[in-house]
Structures are given as structure tokens and as C-alpha cells.
Design a protein around this motif. Structure first.
Motif, PDB file in Angstrom:
ATOM      1  N   LEU A  40       7.964   2.230   2.390  1.00  0.00           N
ATOM      2  CA  LEU A  40       6.754   1.939   1.628  1.00  0.00           C
ATOM      3  C   LEU A  40       6.086   3.246   1.249  1.00  0.00           C
ATOM      4  O   LEU A  40       6.269   4.267   1.929  1.00  0.00           O
ATOM      5  CB  LEU A  40       5.765   1.093   2.444  1.00  0.00           C
ATOM      6  N   GLU A  49      -3.642  -8.367  -1.991  1.00  0.00           N
ATOM      7  CA  GLU A  49      -2.745  -7.780  -2.984  1.00  0.00           C
ATOM      8  C   GLU A  49      -3.548  -6.878  -3.913  1.00  0.00           C
ATOM      9  O   GLU A  49      -4.644  -7.228  -4.332  1.00  0.00           O
ATOM     10  CB  GLU A  49      -2.065  -8.888  -3.775  1.00  0.00           C
ATOM     11  N   HIS A 102       2.610  -3.052  -7.188  1.00  0.00           N
ATOM     12  CA  HIS A 102       3.287  -3.712  -6.085  1.00  0.00           C
ATOM     13  C   HIS A 102       2.623  -3.351  -4.762  1.00  0.00           C
ATOM     14  O   HIS A 102       3.284  -3.289  -3.729  1.00  0.00           O
ATOM     15  CB  HIS A 102       4.768  -3.327  -6.054  1.00  0.00           C
ATOM     16  N   VAL A 114       2.256   0.679  -1.060  1.00  0.00           N
ATOM     17  CA  VAL A 114       2.895   0.252  -2.311  1.00  0.00           C
ATOM     18  C   VAL A 114       4.377   0.056  -2.044  1.00  0.00           C
ATOM     19  O   VAL A 114       5.056   0.960  -1.529  1.00  0.00           O
ATOM     20  CB  VAL A 114       2.684   1.280  -3.443  1.00  0.00           C
ATOM     21  N   ALA A 115       4.890  -1.137  -2.397  1.00  0.00           N
ATOM     22  CA  ALA A 115       6.308  -1.447  -2.209  1.00  0.00           C
ATOM     23  C   ALA A 115       7.107  -1.020  -3.439  1.00  0.00           C
ATOM     24  O   ALA A 115       6.545  -0.702  -4.491  1.00  0.00           O
ATOM     25  CB  ALA A 115       6.478  -2.942  -1.945  1.00  0.00           C
ATOM     26  N   ARG A 154       8.486  -6.109  -6.753  1.00  0.00           N
ATOM     27  CA  ARG A 154       7.701  -7.314  -6.482  1.00  0.00           C
ATOM     28  C   ARG A 154       8.255  -8.089  -5.288  1.00  0.00           C
ATOM     29  O   ARG A 154       7.504  -8.626  -4.476  1.00  0.00           O
ATOM     30  CB  ARG A 154       7.706  -8.210  -7.733  1.00  0.00           C
ATOM     31  N   GLN A 191       7.265  -6.382  -2.098  1.00  0.00           N
ATOM     32  CA  GLN A 191       5.844  -6.622  -1.855  1.00  0.00           C
ATOM     33  C   GLN A 191       5.615  -8.007  -1.254  1.00  0.00           C
ATOM     34  O   GLN A 191       4.880  -8.166  -0.270  1.00  0.00           O
ATOM     35  CB  GLN A 191       5.060  -6.491  -3.163  1.00  0.00           C
TER      36      GLN A 191
END
Length: 980
Positions: free
Chosen positions: A144, A193, A198, A212-213, A216, A219
Motif C-alpha cells: 500500500l 473511502e 483508490h 492508497v491501494a 479498485r 482497495q
């Protein structure tokens, strides 16, 4: 359960075996067993058979630690899982809301699954508590991007691990050799969120953690695992609360130092290492010798005066000072040393939050009420200077609050843009009427208030009757003005004009007209059915007897209070502008007077009946949100963002509620939920525990369907309704900290669309407000349903200041968007109608932010640098070529300043400029190297991996870090070209 072996209580099976093995003779063993009961059972699916197919089963755990399952489909059979052989229970959460669970054993693995991952987490909690040999398991791990704690910090790639201890740990690489930090999810308050990417945000007391991933799907996967963990924590705390009356908010190992003497339980300033810290929901902070060990120290947060990071060298060792002041005991400081920086941040934020909460609860337990004497429209202006506030909705409020066992009365005049805005006293302008020295009736329908600091406030009302009504109310409330007139008047006639009817009560009491309760007069008090209290002379104790009898109209009272500790009780009767205090020979007699006087007083002040946290379900299938609720005696239930908010989120009018009922225990896994039913909506609420549910139901039931309703008196005749100001007033000291000079002015207003939860857009009327304060300029944004500023119950104030970031962005079908990121990490996405509208709003926001920042910067050079950064055309970049440029970090001024990454440019003119980024457009400041010598450039720790260095100028020592040895050598060479 083993009760005794020989004469020793044995709480553990292993202790029994050790005692038996160590016996040298024949022993007698008494074994008492409690009845075997089922602890938990669920319908799950398990992989069975040679093909390992998913099969429906019923699994059940018993109190004798047997775990059995029954295969439901034919051929049906029963079997037992030997959990004593298991070494790990692992739960994996899926984005769909379901999950899988594994029992890992040396020779086999059992796999189970459920459509509801919360069921699996409940099993995991039970099994982990019953089988001590089970190891911690990893629920999820992966890469991440993590944002640092500073506002200007950049995103850094970290390998993150979420484990079954409800902790998320992050490392610099996947080898997990060195921990970079961790988040204790036991204290997390929310997971949200982040729009426009993401990302997701984890809120804990004192800090928001932004991740932040990569995409999508990643996330969604992380948010599913984290959501399940937070719900698991919530359920665990509810179980703890139901079992022992309190929940553990946070616990962990660390060191402790107590500066008090060892004779009274302290450590005499010596450190005790490897102790166990534990904070519970009832406000108790304990230190134990080890986890589950013997208590060494216990503190109540009600007695904590201060929680701060330790100053001096120990600041960098991540220590926290806790100042404790227990009444009747000597003050002391207890110092906590958590194992690392992230643990310190989380302990510090949680302790500050909980200490403030429990101190506030103690204050709110005291008596208090709010009364509105008058309200209505008036034209307000200042005659001491040419300033007109225009037509405002004015509200005259009397606040009664118990402070140090005495009732303090404060009279305040508030004014608002309209009647709807008066629902929140915190958003209005105000004048403390205790500062008014002169009250006069001016020309026509005007009243003038002159204060001791030179203000001359003029109020012009709509009619003669309204003017007279307001003048009378103000005359009673401006207690220090020349025109002050108390309600109690001397009685005429030689006998004091006593009434013909027989007195309800007649008794010798003591009376004090001093707030210090130090000067008493023995008086004869007679209370008549008409509501008149006649006070006449009696034998003097410390002062002369009353020369003239006094008549007090109890029906005009706005408060009757029985105050003080046992043996020192006194009765306060509050009239507009006057307080009367009485004491009796016995407390029993004083209670009789309190009861009789209270029954005569027709006016019942609005007061708080019940307060606390409830989870509220959104309308029409919405999600759950925690809100702080306040139940008022005016039959209104208010809810706020948190317990410190003065701006309400909404109101439930109990006068419209037709029913109150409990919901089934399995309602969305909210066992203690209940609902309030109106003709327009079902309000579904859930307390933290069954005990809390009983408390709320007891307070709510008398106010439903007309029972226990309390009316609010207001000036303006029989038809006058209670002012909405009373409904939203919070009975706390915060309500006194309102804006006392002038309301904010609108810098810009107009229609914008705001993205709500679920990606829906709602059109609202937005207003950007600015207001000068003593320390600078304050800016914020409110939004309404229409141009008339009709309140939106779900609205929230957006703070716009130096820590906020405003930028242009775009969304699908919304090309003209603005993104506001507040200092607390909240992200608001707004959409304008077109390019020109978006740019106009962006300019207004930046101007407000610029003004706020400028007001907080006192150094001229810093102000000039910021001014230049707002206009790229004014940058002092001349034709002087650059000798060297690159990234470095810079430490701000002050003992506890943080490090910030900046792009540096060294010009051959001897000026070292630094910018926000590599584009070199946003200039943050400059360092002049002119006249400096090579001795002024020093490496902080030569020969180490610390590449920080200092530049000593005549005004400041600049601290920079070149990040690597190669960069340091390049910067040293370039800077030495300039230095003499």
C-alpha cells in the motif's frame, strides 16, 4: 474447573499437573465441575470428503472445550475437532461480506466459510480466549502507499500486515525484518473511502491514516478486511461491557515512571520497564506488572489535569506526561514510555480524548438550564461607530450553571441571520449583558445598550409593544446597568402587606444575597398559595435584620436549585436578574421548601435529561454512523458529530413520535437497537450495551405520546412559542465560547453540487464565510437547501484554513470539480456549473486560505515568501544561473518542528531558494549565504548514515538533510563555492 489441590487454589490445568507430579505422598484431589453448556453454535460450510467439497454443517463449542460439528446432508454424522492440537485460527474477509476460516493443526487443516464474516470473527474470539496455545494469524497483507503524519508528507510504499490482534503493521519491504510503524485498530473510530482514487482513511484519536491501494479491487479487499476488523473490535468491547461493566479501549507494554514517593505507591522518579498499561471505558488508566498481572497504579481520568508529550530530551524517546491531581492528595506526574512513535501518537490522542470526555461528563452531571426571556426581529447597529448589522433575529438567553456548588447566572443577547439559524447558539454573534453599564430607551422603538468597553449597541424593534417587552426583559437581565430593576420589591404597609390567605409554609430560614455564602441573615419566610414568598426580619446572626419585608414572586422564577454537599445544602431561587439563596436548620426542611416552591413555579427550564453515543442508521437503507445524542426536556433529541460539537447534525422531534419499540436481537447484528416511529420516518438507533439501552429507554419513554412533556415559557404573550435557540443549546462551558463580536461575512455564495455517500450528487447553496478574530482570520463553509439558507439537517461545516488544500479536479460527467482536503484529512468533492464558476470559487477559497495563513505568520520574511508563492509571476528568480538543485528535507523553526521535503535551487548569486515541488513555481522561502564562511556549514553527525547539516546565518540556524551521502557531497561542494 479445579478448585483445590492440597490447600492451594489452582486456576490452571497445568498448575494441577505440576502439583501432582511434585507430591511426595498419597494425595487427595477434589474436583468440582460446572455443568457443561453450549457457548456458541452456527450453521457454516466445511470442506469434507475425499473431494474436499463444501458441505453444510452445524458447529457447536461447549464450556468443556469440546468443539463438535454435525453434517446436515445425508449421510449425516457427528464428529469432534481436537482444538487442543491446533496452533492457529485464521480468518480471511472477502469484499462480498463473507469470509473463510481455517483451523491449522500439525497433521491437518480444517476449512470453513460463511456468507457473514462477522460470524467467523465471533468464533475466532471465542476460540482464542479458550485455547491459550493459539498463535496470532495474518488476516491480510500486501503493498500500500502510506501518507506520512505531516500535512506536507508524501506517499511512501509500505508492506502492510493486518493480524488477528487487531493491529495493522507496516514495513519498508516484504521481508518484514524491521517494523516501520503500526496502527492499533482497537482505538480506530472510523474507516472511510477517499474519493477520487483508490485510497481509504483510518481515523484514530489524534491522527488520520491515509493509505492508497494499487487498484479498485485491492482497495475493496483491504476495506472489507478492515471493516470486519473494526466490527469485530466493536463486538468484543460490547461483550466486555456486558460481562464486566467496562471495555478495554487500549492496552500494551511500555515503561512507567511516577515522580511521587515510593511510600505512597510511586517510583520516586525511577523507571519501571516492561509494565502493562490498560485504559478502560469507565475512565480508569491502570499500570500492571505484566499482562494480567498485579496492579501497580490506578488513575481516574476525571483527576487528570494534563496529557502532553514530555519536554526536553525525553521528547525524542516518545514519552507522555500525565499530570494527576486527586482532591486531598499531592499532585504528581506519571510518565508513560510506549515502545515506539506510532504507539506514542495513538496513546497520546486517545488519552487526551478520553480525559476531556470524562472531565466533561463530570461537569455535565452538575445542575444547569437555559431559559429564553425574549426573541424576535430587530434592526441592530452600533452608534459608537458607523456600523450596521442589519435586520437580525435576536434571542435573550439566561444560562444557569452550577460551578463549585453554587449557581452562576449569565445573561446573553444573541443575534442571527434568521430564526432557523438561531437553533444553534454557537453560530451567532453575542453580547454578555453583564458588561452593560447603561440601558436607555432611545428615539421611537429603539433600545440602547452601552458597555464598559465603549460599545453602544442599538436595537430597533418592529412595534411599540415589542420595544416595551424587550426593554422590560433587558432591564431585568442587565444586572450591572444603571436602569436595573429586580423583580422582588419591598412590601407596603406597616405589616408588610401580608396576604389574607394562610401560608403554605412559614419558617425561620437563613438568607444570603452574596455569592460567597459568607454573609447570612436570619429571616422569616412565608410562602403563600398565590406564589408570593414574603421575607421579613428576624434575629440577626452576622448582619442586621431586614428593615423592610421583601416580596418574591415565585411564579416569575426561572430556576429552583438545591445545591451543596451534605451538611452545607442551600436553596437557590433564580429570578430574571436576581438570585436568592436560603438555608435551613435541617436538610429535610430545606427539601420541603424546594418541593413546595418548585410546584408553584410554572416555568420549567429546558435541561439535558440524557446524553451519550448512539449509532444511527441512515434513512431508506442507509449506513450506520456514530453520533453524540442529547435528550432535552423540551421533548427533542438532538445529535452531533461528537461530544464537543456545538453545531447539531439533526433533531428528532419526540412530539411527532407515535411509538418506541425494541428491534430483534439479530437486527443487522445490532443486539440493542430500538426505533422511534414518526409519520415520516423510522429512526433506528443502537446504544453501546444493554445497560445503555435501558438508560435511554427510561429517559425517552416519559416523553413519548405527550407523557412528561415540558413547556418552555417565552416572552411575548401566551401565544409565543419556545425559541428554537433553546433546542440546540448544549449545557456545557463550550456554549459560552461563541463569537462575541460579529458574525462572519460571506466572501462568496452560490449553487454547487456535493458528492454524498454512494457517489450521489446533491445540489446545495454554499456560502464561504470569513471572520476576523483576535489571532487572525477564520474561514469556513456552510451549505443550505436554498438561497434563503434553509437549514439542511445533514449538513456539516467545512473548515477552510492554513492546513486545508483546495485544487481543481474532474469526475465522470462533472468536469468542473473542486476538491477540498481539510487539515483533519477529510475530503469534500464539489462540482460547479461551469469553468468560470469553478475558477471563481477556487479564487475565493484560495484568498480565504491565504488570508488565514497570513494572519498566523508573524515573521516578515515568511509572510513575503508566502505572498510570493501565491503569485508565480512575482517569484524572485532573476537571470542568475543555478549552481545546483535537488530534493532535501528542511526542519521548521521551534523545538518541536517537523521535517518537510522541499526542492532546493542554489543560485550563483548566493541565494538558496526552496519550493514545494520540482516545478519551482511555489516558492516557500530562501536562505541568503552572502557573507557566510565555510565554518557556518556543518554536518550534524559526520561519518554516520545521518546526512543532516546546518547553515548558521545571523538570524537563524537552518537544519537541512541531504538524504544520501552522494547528495550531501554534491551540496557541500556547491555551497562551498559561495562560502568564503
Amino acid at each position: 474447573q479445579v478448585v483445590k489441590v492440597f490447600e492451594y487454589a489452582t486456576p490452571a490445568y497445568q498448575d494441577v499437573i505440576a502439583a501432582i507430579k511434585g507430591a511426595s505422598a498419597t494425595i487427595q484431589l477434589t474436583l468440582l465441575r460446572t455443568p457443561i453448556v453450549s457457548l456458541i453454535e452456527s450453521d457454516l460450510e466445511m470442506r469434507l470428503g475425499p473431494l474436499r467439497e463444501w458441505t453444510k454443517i452445524k458447529m457447536e463449542l461447549f464450556s468443556n472445550r469440546e468443539l463438535k460439528f454435525e453434517k446436515l446432508l445425508t449421510p449425516a454424522y457427528n464428529a469432534e475437532i481436537q482444538m487442543r492440537d491446533a496452533y492457529m485460527v485464521s480468518v480471511i474477509d472477502l469484499p462480498s461480506g463473507g469470509g473463510t476460516m481455517k483451523f491449522l493443526m500439525p497433521n491437518t487443516t480444517y476449512e470453513l466459510r460463511s456468507r457473514d464474516s462477522l460470524v467467523l470473527h465471533r468464533w475466532e474470539r471465542r476460540l482464542m480466549g479458550m485455547f491459550a496455545q493459539l498463535e496470532m494469524s495474518i488476516r491480510k497483507e500486501g503493498w500500500l502507499q502510506k501518507k506520512g503524519g505531516d500535512r506536507a508528507a508524501l506517499l511512501a510504499k509500505r508492506w502492510c500486515v493486518l493480524d488477528s490482534s487487531n493491529r495493522m503493521t507496516y514495513f519498508k519491504d516484504a521481508s518484514k525484518e524491521k517494523e516501520a510503524g503500526s496502527i492499533d485498530l482497537n482505538i480506530a473510530t472510523s474507516l472511510a473511502e477517499v474519493k477520487g482514487g483508490h485510497g481509504f482513511d483510518i481515523a484514530t484519536p489524534g491522527r488520520n491514516w491515509l493509505f492508497v491501494a494499487e487498484n479498485r479491487d485491492a482497495q475493496a479487499s483491504w476495506m472489507a478486511a478492515l471493516s470486519a476488523t473494526l466490527e469485530d473490535v466493536r463486538q468484543m468491547k460490547k461483550e466486555q461491557q456486558a460481562k464486566g461493566g467496562k471495555a478495554i479501549l487500549k492496552a500494551g507494554e511500555g515503561a512507567m515512571r511516577d515522580d511521587s514517593d515510593t511510600s505512597i505507591g510511586g517510583t520516586d522518579g525511577e523507571w519501571r520497564t516492561s509494565v502493562w498499561w490498560e485504559l478502560t471505558s469507565n475512565g480508569e488508566l491502570r499500570v500492571l506488572t505484566a499482562e494480567g498481572g498485579t496492579p501497580m497504579l490506578s488513575m481516574s481520568l476525571e483527576h487528570v489535569e494534563r496529557v502532553e508529550r514530555t519536554k526536553g530530551e525525553e521528547y525524542y524517546e516518545y514519552c507522555i506526561d500525565i499530570d494527576v491531581e486527586v482532591p486531598g492528595k499531592e499532585e504528581k506526574t506519571v510518565t508513560m514510555k510506549p515502545p515506539g512513535r506510532s504507539d506514542m501518537q495513538q496513546w497520546l490522542g486517545l488519552l487526551k480524548e478520553q480525559a476531556a470526555l470524562h472531565i466533561k461528563k463530570e461537569e455535565e452531571a452538575k445542575s444547569g438550564s437555559v431559559t429564553v426571556s425574549a426573541h424576535g426581529w430587530a434592526d441592530i447597529s452600533r452608534s459608537d461607530q458607523p456600523q450596521s448589522f442589519g435586520s437580525k433575529y435576536a434571542v435573550l438567553v439566561t444560562e444557569q450553571q452550577e460551578i463549585a456548588e453554587m449557581m452562576t447566572v449569565t445573561n446573553t443577547l444573541y443575534w442571527f441571520e434568521d430564526e432557523e439559524a438561531s437553533k444553534d447558539l454557537g453560530c451567532g454573534s453575542a453580547l454578555d449583558l453583564g458588561e452593560v453599564e447603561d440601558l436607555t430607551r432611545a428615539d421611537g422603538d429603539m433600545v440602547r445598550l452601552s458597555t464598559e468597553n465603549g460599545w453602544a449597541l442599538e436595537l430597533k424593534f418592529r412595534s411599540e409593544s415589542a420595544t416595551e417587552q424587550w426593554r422590560s426583559a433587558l432591564t431585568l437581565c442587565c444586572v450591572n446597568a444603571e436602569g436595573y430593576e429586580p423583580l422582588a420589591q419591598p412590601l407596603a404597609g406597616p405589616d408588610g402587606g401580608a396576604e389574607d390567605s394562610e401560608a403554605l409554609l412559614s419558617e425561620q430560614l437563613r438568607m444570603s444575597e452574596s455569592d460567597s455564602l459568607g454573609s447570612w441573615k436570619a429571616v422569616l419566610c412565608e410562602l403563600y398559595p398565590s406564589g408570593t414568598l414574603v421575607v421579613s426580619g428576624g434575629t440577626s446572626e452576622r448582619a442586621a435584620s431586614l428593615s423592610t419585608p421583601i416580596s418574591i414572586d415565585v411564579k416569575a422564577a426561572i430556576g429552583i436549585w438545591l445545591l451543596g454537599q451534605t451538611g452545607f445544602r442551600h436553596l437557590d431561587i433564580i429570578l430574571p436578574g436576581k438570585k436568592w439563596t436560603f438555608a435551613a436548620e435541617s436538610e429535610a426542611r430545606l427539601e420541603v421548601w424546594h418541593k413546595e416552591v418548585s410546584e408553584i413555579m410554572p416555568h420549567k427550564p429546558v435541561r439535558e435529561l440524557c446524553t451519550g453515543w448512539l449509532e444511527k442508521r441512515g434513512d431508506v437503507g442507509g449506513g450506520w454512523k456514530a453520533r453524540y445524542f442529547v435528550l432535552l426536556s423540551s421533548r427533542e433529541l438532538l445529535y452531533f458529530e461528537n461530544e464537543n460539537s456545538t453545531k447539531r447534525k439533526g433533531t428528532i422531534d419526540l412530539k411527532e413520535v407515535s411509538g418506541l419499540q425494541l428491534l430483534p436481537e439479530d437486527f443487522y447484528n445490532y443486539e440493542d437497537a430500538f426505533e422511534l416511529v414518526t409519520s415520516r420516518r423510522r429512526w433506528i438507533l443502537c446504544p453501546e450495551s444493554g445497560k445503555d439501552q435501558a438508560r435511554w429507554l427510561e429517559a425517552l419513554r416519559p416523553l413519548i405520546a405527550g407523557e412528561g412533556a415540558v413547556a418552555t415559557a417565552a416572552a411575548g404573550g401566551d401565544d409565543a412559542s419556545p425559541s428554537p435557540s433553546v433546542r440546540a443549546h448544549r449545557l456545557s462551558s463550550m456554549a459560552r465560547q461563541t463569537r462575541m463580536v460579529g458574525a462572519g461575512s460571506a466572501a462568496r455564495e452560490g449553487w454547487l453540487e456535493r458528492q454524498e455517500e454512494g457517489s450521489t450528487w446533491q445540489r446545495r447553496w454554499f456560502v464561504l464565510f470569513t471572520r476576523p478574530t483576535e489571532t487572525g482570520v477564520e474561514a469556513w463553509v456552510d451549505y443550505f437547501l436554498d438561497e434563503k439558507k434553509t437549514a439542511d439537517e445533514d449538513s456539516e461545516t467545512i473548515e477552510v484554513g492554513s492546513s486545508s488544500h483546495i485544487s481543481r479536479t474532474s469526475e465522470e460527467d462533472k468536469p468542473h470539480c473542486l476538491q477540498i482536503t481539510t487539515g483533519g484529512g477529510r475530503v469534500f468533492l464539489l462540482a460547479a456549473s461551469g469553468e468560470a464558476d469553478a475558477n471563481a470559487w477556487l479564487g475565493a477559497f484560495r484568498k480565504a486560505t491565504f488570508t488565514t495563513v497570513m494572519s498566523t505568520k508573524t515573521d516578515r520574511t515568511e509572510r513575503d515568501s508566502y505572498r510570493l508563492s501565491m503569485d508565480s509571476t512575482a517569484l524572485p528568480l532573476n537571470s542568475s544561473p543555478a549552481l545546483h538543485e535537488g530534493w532535501m528535507t528542511k526542519r521548521g523553526e521551534g523545538t518541536f518542528a517537523s521535517w518537510t521535503k522541499r526542492w532546493f535551487v542554489l543560485q550563483d548569486s548566493g541565494i538558496l531558494l526552496y519550493f514545494a515541488d520540482q516545478s519551482a513555481k511555489d516558492l516557500k522561502g530562501s536562505i541568503s549565504l552572502s557573507g557566510l564562511k565555510k565554518a557556518d556549514l556543518k554536518r550534524s553527525k559526520p561519518g554516520s548514515t545521518d546526512f543532516s547539516f546546518t547553515i548558521q546565518t545571523s538570524k537563524r540556524k537552518w537544519q537541512l538533510n541531504a538524504i544520501s551521502d552522494e547528495n550531501w557531497q554534491a551540496w557541500e561542494t556547491a555551497i562551498n563555492v559561495i562560502l568564503e
